[in-house]
Design an enzyme around this catalytic site. Structure first.
Site: not given
Ligand code: ADP
Ligand code: MG
Length: 624
Positions: A94, A194, A218
């Site tokens: 990613k 997200e 996060d």
């Protein structure tokens, strides 16, 4: 007249296996993570639920392994090869999605596998054995595994998905994520941030009457980000994001391992034994997790005592957690807000399970944080809710007007470059920068298309115009901004402006004019049935364009700089150029990449030797 309300999203879906239309098709939500990925759906009780296929676990490690026979494994099984076969085991892909080598050159040592450096602005590739893979293909393999698991667990074909990305992902990273989905045989209904998904999982933002400002914190395996979102009328606006792309739970593990080495009076050099290093790392992760219900961890790895008290652990990681708090401060500052402006705090990512993390975040914001849901599942759960909304299953939620087909322009090789993806809410605006591909180019043709196919010839042309009067410059120097503005009435304004000279040109079109719902439906169906071949063709064309560009630059380089090279060097460069040209003629993607790589590896030392400014620049930049 406003655009047709999500005409089709709710209606059509195709069973890829049989080619038949299905009325009731499930739409899943996917969290494609750096460390772990997972998939969730809305169960018959209307609740979001994560998929645990055949007890294999909910989290699928985002790791892909290739063995010598070309056999591919994904997930837990692949993770084991990180120790035994690191060159052929791809993790953290990613980080490479939608990235050029230029973007990642500062941290290329992070990867144990081969990331190809071709010294250009084109997207990175990864070499495994004799083959070259793009991060899109590799992410596609992870998505394929998730799709297979969902299909197996739900006993139904899964063809449609919502995929999440970090709020800070740029256009190119989002497009790459869409392409990866396509490659996995998924119709990607929307790319969702997200933090937006995480707040949806907590029901925040589902009530269109509510106005809120929230912080989403996060902390994953290797990355940290915090986003400040403003939610109004069901629209999530990212006010700011901050973070550190190399800070996460892995750092906690490393800190623990180092502590143990110190306590056992061992030198760090013993970690060059990769099997031992991995065992210690896993033991450290176990200890970290154990502190949820015990205050002392005491075990052995071989002869090494692995003893750690929770209080000592907290002191080890405190500086890391403090770093994340600094990011929170910066995010607030960038959003122009004080701490009091934050109504809710949502915790995301496996590492927020650590008590100290929760405590320090709650203290900083002066409020309780949301951590009732599983922090490593919350993004996927929210994605499933968004998927359900897009599927038209939630009548309580108003769907905003969206554009039914993607809008974009033609780029080199007849490819469609999407600027506004389908299902984007309107009004919306988006833009991208392009450059010229030939020296002295003074005109640029801009062709605007609508549709989902990768090749413009399969899409619908909306308009075409010339941007004239670009001052003659070497290829790659002009900077042409192309902006798309789609207003609430569905009128698309396309503007092109060359930034150095200020020359400008624009057109207006109405994309919905002259097209029926049935035709839109047909275009969507075609894009799904042709997805695989489309992506394959796109990749071949991209390889070819890159190869041609490389031949062009290399030849020019020789012309200009022959005097700095030896006769042998010139002859060898010519030979590599010819080989690349031969590869271009065969039309095999892997051969082309191989020859690009060889030419590049051979000529790079020359370029470094005489770093000609103009040429260095001309080698960069996306050409139109
Ligand atoms: P990503 O979003 O980067 O894919 P995740 O959200 O899945 O990552 O988080 C993975 C990280 O969470 C790993 O570092 C893992 O060790 C950590 N983690 C998982 N469970 C726990 C736990 N119970 N306590 C502390 N850390 C945990
Ligand atoms: Mg994550």
């Amino acid at each position: 007249m406003p655009l047709n309300k999500t005409v089709l999203m709710a209606k059509i879906s195709i069973n890829l296996a049989t080619g038949s239309l299905q009325k009731e098709d499930i739409v899943v939500g996917i969290d494609l993570g750096t460390t772990n990925s997972l998939v969730a759906f809305i169960n018959p009780d209307k609740d979001p639920q994560v998929i645990n296929d055949a007890g294999k676990g909910v989290l699928v490690p985002s790791v892909v392994h290739f063995d010598a026979q070309g056999e591919i494994t994904v997930g837990n099984e692949a993770k084991e090869y990180l120790v035994t076969d690191p060159q052929n085991t791809i993790f953290s892909v990613k980080r490479l999605l939608g990235r050029s080598y230029h973007d990642i050159e500062n941290y290329k040592d992070f990867f144990s596998y081969k990331v190809i450096d071709d010294n250009t602005e084109s997207l990175v590739k990864i070499k495994v054995g004799d083959r070259f893979y793009t991060p899109i293909e590799l992410s596609g393999l992870i998505l394929k595994e998730l799709k297979a698991r969902a299909e197996h667990a739900l006993k139904t074909p899964v063809n449609r998905a919502v995929i999440t990305v970090p709020a800070y992902f740029n256009d190119s990273q989002r497009q790459a994520t869409r392409d990866a989905g396509k490659l996995a045989g998924l119709d990607v209904l929307r790319i969702v941030n997200e933090p937006t998904a995480a707040s949806l999982a907590y029901g925040i933002g589902l009530d269109p009457e509510e106005t809120k400002t929230i912080a989403v914190y996060d902390l994953g395996g290797g990355t940290f980000d915090v986003s400040i979102l403003q939610i109004q009328n069901g629209i999530f606006e990212v006010l700011s994001t901050n973070g550190d792309t190399f800070l996460g739970g892995d750092d906690f593990d490393r800190a623990i391992v180092n502590y143990w080495l110190e306590k056992n009076q061992l030198d760090k050099s013993i970690l060059s034994d990769t099997a031992l290093a991995q065992q210690l790392r896993l033991k450290a992760e176990e200890a970290k997790k154990a502190f949820a219900h015990q205050s002392l961890f005491n075990e052995k790895v071989g002869e090494i005592w692995c003893t750690l008290e929770r209080t000592a652990f907290e002191e080890l990681i405190r500086p890391k957690v403090e770093q994340t708090i600094t990011c929170c401060k910066n995010a607030l500052k960038d959003a122009g807000l004080g701490i009091d402006a934050i109504d809710e705090i949502v915790m995301v990512g496996g590492s927020t399970r650590t008590a100290l993390v929760k405590k320090m975040v709650a203290e900083f914001f002066g409020k309780d944080v949301h951590n009732e849901l599983n922090p490593d599942e919350v993004v996927a759960l929210g994605a499933a809710i968004q998927a359900d909304i897009l599927a038209g299953n939630r009548k309580d939620i108003l769907l905003l007007d969206v554009t039914p087909l993607s809008l974009g322009i033609e780029t080199m090789g007849g490819l469609m470059d999407v600027i506004i993806p389908r299902n984007s809410k309107v009004p919306t605006k988006a833009g991208r920068q392009y450059t010229t591909s030939v020296d002295g180019q003074v005109n640029m043709k801009i062709s605007v298309y609508q549709g989902e196919r990768d090749l413009i010839k399969e899409n619908r042309k909306l308009a075409e115009f010339d941007l004239k009067g670009i001052p003659a410059m070497p290829a790659g120097l002009p900077k042409v901004d192309i902006n798309f503005l789609l207003n609430a009435d569905g009128i698309l304004k396309v503007q092109a402006i060359e930034l150095r000279s200020g020359v400008k040109q624009e057109v207006e079109v109405k994309p919905t004019y002259g097209i029926t719902d049935d035709q839109v439906e047909q275009m969507l169906m075609d894009s799904i049935t042709h997805a695989q071949e489309d992506v394959a063709q796109r990749m071949l064309i991209e390889a070819r364009t890159e190869g041609e560009q490389m031949v062009y630059t290399a030849k020019r380089f020789l012309e200009k700089n022959a005097s700095y090279l030896s006769i042998q060097e010139i002859a060898d460069t010519h030979r590599y150029i010819e080989e690349l040209q031969a590869a271009l003629a065969t039309g095999e993607k892997d051969t082309i990449h191989k020859k690009i790589d060889e030419l590049n590896t051979f000529t790079q030392p020359f370029a470094e030797r005489l770093m000609d400014e103009a040429i260095g620049k001309a080698m960069k930049g996306k050409s139109l």
